[in-house]
Design an enzyme around this catalytic site. Structure first.
Site, PDB file in Angstrom:
ATOM      1  N   HIS A 108       1.410   4.148  -3.037  1.00 52.74           N
ATOM      2  CA  HIS A 108       1.155   5.565  -2.826  1.00 52.74           C
ATOM      3  C   HIS A 108       2.408   6.426  -2.973  1.00 52.74           C
ATOM      4  CE1 HIS A 108      -2.778   4.190  -1.670  1.00 52.74           C
ATOM      5  NE2 HIS A 108      -3.162   5.437  -1.866  1.00 52.74           N
TER       6      HIS A 108
ATOM      7  N   TYR B 180       0.841  -1.198   0.000  1.00 52.81           N
ATOM      8  CA  TYR B 180       0.000   0.000   0.000  1.00 52.81           C
ATOM      9  C   TYR B 180       0.881   1.256   0.000  1.00 52.81           C
ATOM     10  CZ  TYR B 180      -3.589   3.363   1.273  1.00 52.81           C
ATOM     11  OH  TYR B 180      -4.428   4.446   1.285  1.00 52.81           O
TER      12      TYR B 180
END
Length: 110
Positions: A21, A17
């Site tokens: 990002h 994750y």
């Protein structure tokens, strides 16, 4: 207006994750800006608690505008597996109530 929300990232997917990002698609960033998202930040705690902060004139309108874009549909499809509880994370995040804000000017109130 300022908005804050929380989500839960699956602990086993936190590293990926964060990696995703660090390389948010430029077209996704452009879409967020074009639909009224400003000063958007995400903060991740070690247990997967994700806190988001965003400023927008009308968050519901900004969310609706994003929902109509193909880039958002593709991004949300790729991100869906990262969150506990399922569902579209861009529409179903619970907002947190602001209880204090220290502004640059002492005259401003929340």
């Amino acid at each position: 207006m300022r908005y804050c929300f929380q989500l839960q990232v699956r602990p086993e997917r936190m590293a990926e994750y964060v990696e995703r990002h660090q390389a948010v698609w430029p077209e996704m960033q452009d879409a967020l800006r074009a639909t009224g998202w400003r000063n958007y930040s995400l903060f991740l705690r070690g247990d997967g608690l994700l806190i988001g902060y965003v400023e927008a004139d009308d968050l519901e309108a900004s969310q609706a505008a994003m929902a109509a874009l193909d880039v958002n549909t593709r991004w949300q499809a790729e991100m869906a597996g990262f969150f506990a509880g399922g569902g579209p994370n861009d529409e179903g995040f619970p907002l947190l109530a602001e209880v204090f804000h220290l502004s640059e000017s002492s005259q401003e109130t929340p």
